[in-house]
Design a protein around this motif. Sequence first.
Motif, mmCIF file in Angstrom:
data_model
loop_
_atom_site.group_PDB
_atom_site.id
_atom_site.type_symbol
_atom_site.label_atom_id
_atom_site.label_comp_id
_atom_site.label_asym_id
_atom_site.label_seq_id
_atom_site.Cartn_x
_atom_site.Cartn_y
_atom_site.Cartn_z
ATOM 1 N N UNK A 4 -7.254 6.528 -4.432
ATOM 2 C CA UNK A 4 -7.946 5.711 -3.431
ATOM 3 C C UNK A 4 -9.419 5.529 -3.783
ATOM 4 N N UNK A 5 -9.758 5.779 -5.047
ATOM 5 C CA UNK A 5 -11.144 5.632 -5.477
ATOM 6 C C UNK A 5 -11.485 4.170 -5.742
ATOM 7 N N UNK A 6 -12.785 3.892 -5.695
ATOM 8 C CA UNK A 6 -13.289 2.532 -5.845
ATOM 9 C C UNK A 6 -14.353 2.518 -6.925
ATOM 10 N N UNK A 58 -7.277 -0.301 4.449
ATOM 11 C CA UNK A 58 -7.947 -1.487 5.002
ATOM 12 C C UNK A 58 -8.536 -2.323 3.879
ATOM 13 N N UNK A 59 -9.183 -1.639 2.923
ATOM 14 C CA UNK A 59 -9.827 -2.366 1.825
ATOM 15 C C UNK A 59 -8.797 -3.105 0.978
ATOM 16 N N UNK A 60 -7.719 -2.431 0.611
ATOM 17 C CA UNK A 60 -6.683 -3.064 -0.214
ATOM 18 C C UNK A 60 -6.047 -4.240 0.517
ATOM 19 N N UNK A 61 -5.872 -4.099 1.816
ATOM 20 C CA UNK A 61 -5.303 -5.183 2.611
ATOM 21 C C UNK A 61 -6.214 -6.395 2.600
ATOM 22 N N UNK A 62 -7.512 -6.159 2.736
ATOM 23 C CA UNK A 62 -8.483 -7.256 2.692
ATOM 24 C C UNK A 62 -8.429 -7.963 1.344
ATOM 25 N N UNK A 63 -8.289 -7.192 0.265
ATOM 26 C CA UNK A 63 -8.227 -7.781 -1.074
ATOM 27 C C UNK A 63 -7.002 -8.686 -1.211
ATOM 28 N N UNK A 64 -5.838 -8.183 -0.832
ATOM 29 C CA UNK A 64 -4.605 -8.961 -0.982
ATOM 30 C C UNK A 64 -4.600 -10.195 -0.082
ATOM 31 N N UNK A 65 -4.879 -9.991 1.203
ATOM 32 C CA UNK A 65 -4.846 -11.103 2.151
ATOM 33 C C UNK A 65 -5.958 -12.101 1.848
ATOM 34 N N UNK A 66 -7.141 -11.589 1.534
ATOM 35 C CA UNK A 66 -8.263 -12.465 1.228
ATOM 36 C C UNK A 66 -8.030 -13.291 -0.017
ATOM 37 N N UNK A 83 0.830 -1.209 0.000
ATOM 38 C CA UNK A 83 0.000 0.000 0.000
ATOM 39 C C UNK A 83 0.866 1.261 0.000
ATOM 40 N N UNK A 84 1.884 1.268 0.843
ATOM 41 C CA UNK A 84 2.773 2.438 0.932
ATOM 42 C C UNK A 84 3.449 2.704 -0.408
ATOM 43 N N UNK A 85 3.939 1.636 -1.039
ATOM 44 C CA UNK A 85 4.621 1.791 -2.323
ATOM 45 C C UNK A 85 3.670 2.284 -3.410
ATOM 46 N N UNK A 86 2.467 1.728 -3.429
ATOM 47 C CA UNK A 86 1.524 2.055 -4.497
ATOM 48 C C UNK A 86 0.877 3.421 -4.307
ATOM 49 N N UNK A 135 -14.648 7.361 -3.093
ATOM 50 C CA UNK A 135 -13.292 7.666 -2.641
ATOM 51 C C UNK A 135 -13.200 7.274 -1.164
ATOM 52 N N UNK A 136 -12.449 6.236 -0.878
ATOM 53 C CA UNK A 136 -12.346 5.723 0.484
ATOM 54 C C UNK A 136 -11.294 6.437 1.312
ATOM 55 N N UNK A 137 -10.454 7.245 0.659
ATOM 56 C CA UNK A 137 -9.413 7.953 1.391
ATOM 57 C C UNK A 137 -8.473 6.985 2.094
ATOM 58 N N UNK A 138 -8.160 7.278 3.356
ATOM 59 C CA UNK A 138 -7.228 6.446 4.120
ATOM 60 C C UNK A 138 -7.784 5.055 4.369
ATOM 61 N N UNK A 139 -9.127 4.909 4.320
ATOM 62 C CA UNK A 139 -9.735 3.594 4.562
ATOM 63 C C UNK A 139 -9.460 2.615 3.421
#
Length: 359
Positions: free
Chosen positions: A156-158, A176-184, A145-148, A169-173
């Motif tokens: 940060x739009x969806x 969390x969403x991107x993390x769920x996508x990768x880990x999930x 996330x930090x790199x991207x 636009x989820x902003x800083x949230x």
Amino acid sequence: MFYHLLYPLSEWISFFNLFKYITFRMIYGSITAFLLVYFFMPSFIKYMRLKQFGQIVREEGPTHHQVKTGTPTMGGVIIIFSITASVLLWCNLTNPFVWLALFALIGFGGIGFLDDYLKLKKGKNLGLKAREKLLYQLILSGIFYILLFQVLGFSSTLNLPFLKRLVLDLGIFYLVFATVVLVGSSNAVNLTDGLDGLAIVPFAVSAGVYTVFAYASGHIKFANYLFIPYIPFAGELAIVCAILGGAGLGFLWYNSHPAEVFMGDVGSLSLGGVMGAIAVMVKQEFLLLLTGAVFVMEALSVMLQVGYFKLTGGKRIFKMAPLHHHFELLGWKENKVVVRFWIISVICGLLALSTLKIR
């Protein structure tokens, strides 16, 4: 590498102009990945048999799976090697998306490798603890996330499939969403990888779908016409996706029933992780639910089974989870379960492609 070495020669020899085109490099990158897996996997299988590094089948699974004990595992090592080599050969290496995809592939693969290594070392189906594995995945997703988003300034739009004008636009949230996508995504592929050939074909289908979306997203005219986000330079990810699909087909050559090798966690976690990363980079995160429907069903079956078991004090929804074991215990033969799940995957892949026009 070929792009950088051979395309400049087009100034004198027109043939080398082919290396400019993404479609040309998609095709030959895919073939390269297939051939690398095809030629290197037999030696890997022989080595794993010599060292007696074989799959340890969990005792609580269907009893007929015990015959698979000792089958060489960790074939994902060859998959990762073949994908990485093909990407380095055929992609534009100045493209940051290419390196981020490799980061996700190798990073999640590293977690899987450690898990597999501990299982082989202990001689039991016990590798990393669930919380340890999750922690490593969360750290890796945070770095991604930090790199991207922070380094490259990514949006940060969806965007939602079937809806062309609704953008959130989820902003800083979005972290969390991107993390769920990768880990999930990583864990869903891992849970699905329980039968010969079951996980790799749905993965190849997903890679094929994202090949189309990545190519269209990186082409401003196609993106505007199809009402999908235009992402400059994302076209190179189409080559990465094609390479993922080619490597997947190469692995299927040896993983089809009866499997000569299993991919192990090093394969399933890496492939799921890189697919989640690509979904984020081409801004088609929700599409993963459709094109990866088999993975979603498998993951949901485990979550529902565990949750219901705890709430009811021992009752079950399915005969066994993940879902493919449920159908096995209903009397379906392994091949029938696998092929039917493949069919579902192909249909869902086609539905995912249809969202390009249904917007």
